[in-house]
Write a protein that holds these residues in place. Sequence first.
Motif, PDB file in Angstrom:
ATOM      1  N   MET A 261       0.860  -1.181   0.000  1.00 27.32           N
ATOM      2  CA  MET A 261       0.000   0.000   0.000  1.00 27.32           C
ATOM      3  C   MET A 261       0.897   1.231   0.000  1.00 27.32           C
ATOM      4  O   MET A 261       1.416   1.641   1.053  1.00 27.32           O
ATOM      5  N   PRO A 262       1.156   1.838  -1.178  1.00 30.16           N
ATOM      6  CA  PRO A 262       2.142   2.931  -1.263  1.00 30.16           C
ATOM      7  C   PRO A 262       1.805   4.136  -0.404  1.00 30.16           C
ATOM      8  O   PRO A 262       2.700   4.844   0.057  1.00 30.16           O
ATOM      9  N   ALA A 263       0.505   4.408  -0.158  1.00 32.27           N
ATOM     10  CA  ALA A 263       0.111   5.573   0.646  1.00 32.27           C
ATOM     11  C   ALA A 263      -0.078   5.224   2.120  1.00 32.27           C
ATOM     12  O   ALA A 263      -0.474   6.071   2.915  1.00 32.27           O
ATOM     13  N   GLY A 264       0.207   3.974   2.511  1.00 35.21           N
ATOM     14  CA  GLY A 264      -0.040   3.553   3.878  1.00 35.21           C
ATOM     15  C   GLY A 264      -1.465   3.074   4.055  1.00 35.21           C
ATOM     16  O   GLY A 264      -2.301   3.188   3.154  1.00 35.21           O
ATOM     17  N   ARG A 265      -1.782   2.581   5.245  1.00 31.19           N
ATOM     18  CA  ARG A 265      -3.100   1.986   5.481  1.00 31.19           C
ATOM     19  C   ARG A 265      -4.052   2.869   6.261  1.00 31.19           C
ATOM     20  O   ARG A 265      -5.129   2.429   6.630  1.00 31.19           O
ATOM     21  N   TYR A 266      -3.667   4.119   6.521  1.00 31.76           N
ATOM     22  CA  TYR A 266      -4.517   4.994   7.339  1.00 31.76           C
ATOM     23  C   TYR A 266      -5.227   6.065   6.509  1.00 31.76           C
ATOM     24  O   TYR A 266      -5.862   6.951   7.053  1.00 31.76           O
ATOM     25  N   ARG A 267      -5.110   6.027   5.197  1.00 29.88           N
ATOM     26  CA  ARG A 267      -5.734   7.018   4.329  1.00 29.88           C
ATOM     27  C   ARG A 267      -7.235   6.761   4.198  1.00 29.88           C
ATOM     28  O   ARG A 267      -7.724   5.652   4.410  1.00 29.88           O
ATOM     29  N   LYS A 268      -7.962   7.805   3.792  1.00 29.66           N
ATOM     30  CA  LYS A 268      -9.390   7.641   3.500  1.00 29.66           C
ATOM     31  C   LYS A 268      -9.571   6.680   2.334  1.00 29.66           C
ATOM     32  O   LYS A 268     -10.437   5.802   2.351  1.00 29.66           O
ATOM     33  N   VAL A 269      -8.745   6.866   1.302  1.00 28.22           N
ATOM     34  CA  VAL A 269      -8.738   5.957   0.151  1.00 28.22           C
ATOM     35  C   VAL A 269      -7.367   5.309   0.083  1.00 28.22           C
ATOM     36  O   VAL A 269      -6.347   6.000   0.034  1.00 28.22           O
ATOM     37  N   THR A 270      -7.341   3.975   0.090  1.00 22.81           N
ATOM     38  CA  THR A 270      -6.089   3.235   0.129  1.00 22.81           C
ATOM     39  C   THR A 270      -5.967   2.332  -1.097  1.00 22.81           C
ATOM     40  O   THR A 270      -6.620   1.295  -1.176  1.00 22.81           O
ATOM     41  N   PRO A 271      -5.134   2.715  -2.087  1.00 22.25           N
ATOM     42  CA  PRO A 271      -4.872   1.802  -3.208  1.00 22.25           C
ATOM     43  C   PRO A 271      -3.825   0.767  -2.811  1.00 22.25           C
ATOM     44  O   PRO A 271      -3.004   0.998  -1.911  1.00 22.25           O
ATOM     45  N   TYR A 272      -3.837  -0.386  -3.484  1.00 22.65           N
ATOM     46  CA  TYR A 272      -2.849  -1.413  -3.194  1.00 22.65           C
ATOM     47  C   TYR A 272      -2.568  -2.266  -4.425  1.00 22.65           C
ATOM     48  O   TYR A 272      -3.392  -2.361  -5.340  1.00 22.65           O
ATOM     49  N   VAL A 273      -1.395  -2.868  -4.441  1.00 18.74           N
ATOM     50  CA  VAL A 273      -1.007  -3.837  -5.470  1.00 18.74           C
ATOM     51  C   VAL A 273      -0.302  -4.986  -4.762  1.00 18.74           C
ATOM     52  O   VAL A 273       0.255  -4.808  -3.671  1.00 18.74           O
ATOM     53  N   GLY A 274      -0.321  -6.151  -5.372  1.00 19.00           N
ATOM     54  CA  GLY A 274       0.339  -7.279  -4.745  1.00 19.00           C
ATOM     55  C   GLY A 274       0.306  -8.509  -5.615  1.00 19.00           C
ATOM     56  O   GLY A 274      -0.080  -8.471  -6.787  1.00 19.00           O
TER      57      GLY A 274
END
Length: 222
Positions: free
Chosen positions: A116-129
């Motif tokens: 999660m490049p923006a971290g897990r505490y954002r309102k919107v959290t993008p992720y790749v894996g």
Amino acid sequence: ILGALLNVGLIGLFPGEARASGIELRIGGMIPRADSILFADSVTLYTVQKDDFIGWFGGGEFTTNVHPNVELGIAVEGYARSIPTVYRDFVRPSGDEIAQTLRLELLPVSAIMRFMPAGRYRKVTPYVGGGISAIFWKYEEYGDFIDFDRKGLPVTFDSFESTGTEFGPMANAGLRYRLNENLQITADYRYFWGKDRMDGDFAPNEIDVSGGAFTLGFRLAF
């Protein structure tokens, strides 16, 4: 088992305050790639297209954060689709259609590492894996079939089945929208790769168990 060992091994490398867990439930659809001779023969012989295998897909996932930007997950999901068909070029002497049903079932069990490049505490959290999946599969055909090896091409009721397990890579990407401190809405896409040699009634055919799945769901963090 692979995912559980991965979780246990890596969790110990990070401080307790970096860790958090979650459970996610989701539902959506899957588009099987259906790129093998088995499916090509079905399209030629029966009134079925590859798009007919598009069906419901869903399941659940347990996740553990091992870093503010990294989490590990264990997912168990499922897909099943039954397709009624008839022969394209053959009918009974009376002119009636010769009907049968094709059924494909997939049960991927996946171990996933997600960034999660923006971290897990954002309102919107993008992720790749990505990760590894064990895909438990079952393919069936049942109904009325022509015996092409016998004179007169008699039609009889029969059923054919093959099962197996294929291990392969998977890729994953998505978004989470935070409703409150503990609840998120998720939009997830994942793609599975795998081909397996069939046994039983369909040996020695090869079945393609690859495909992409898009789901919406809810994630509860704790």
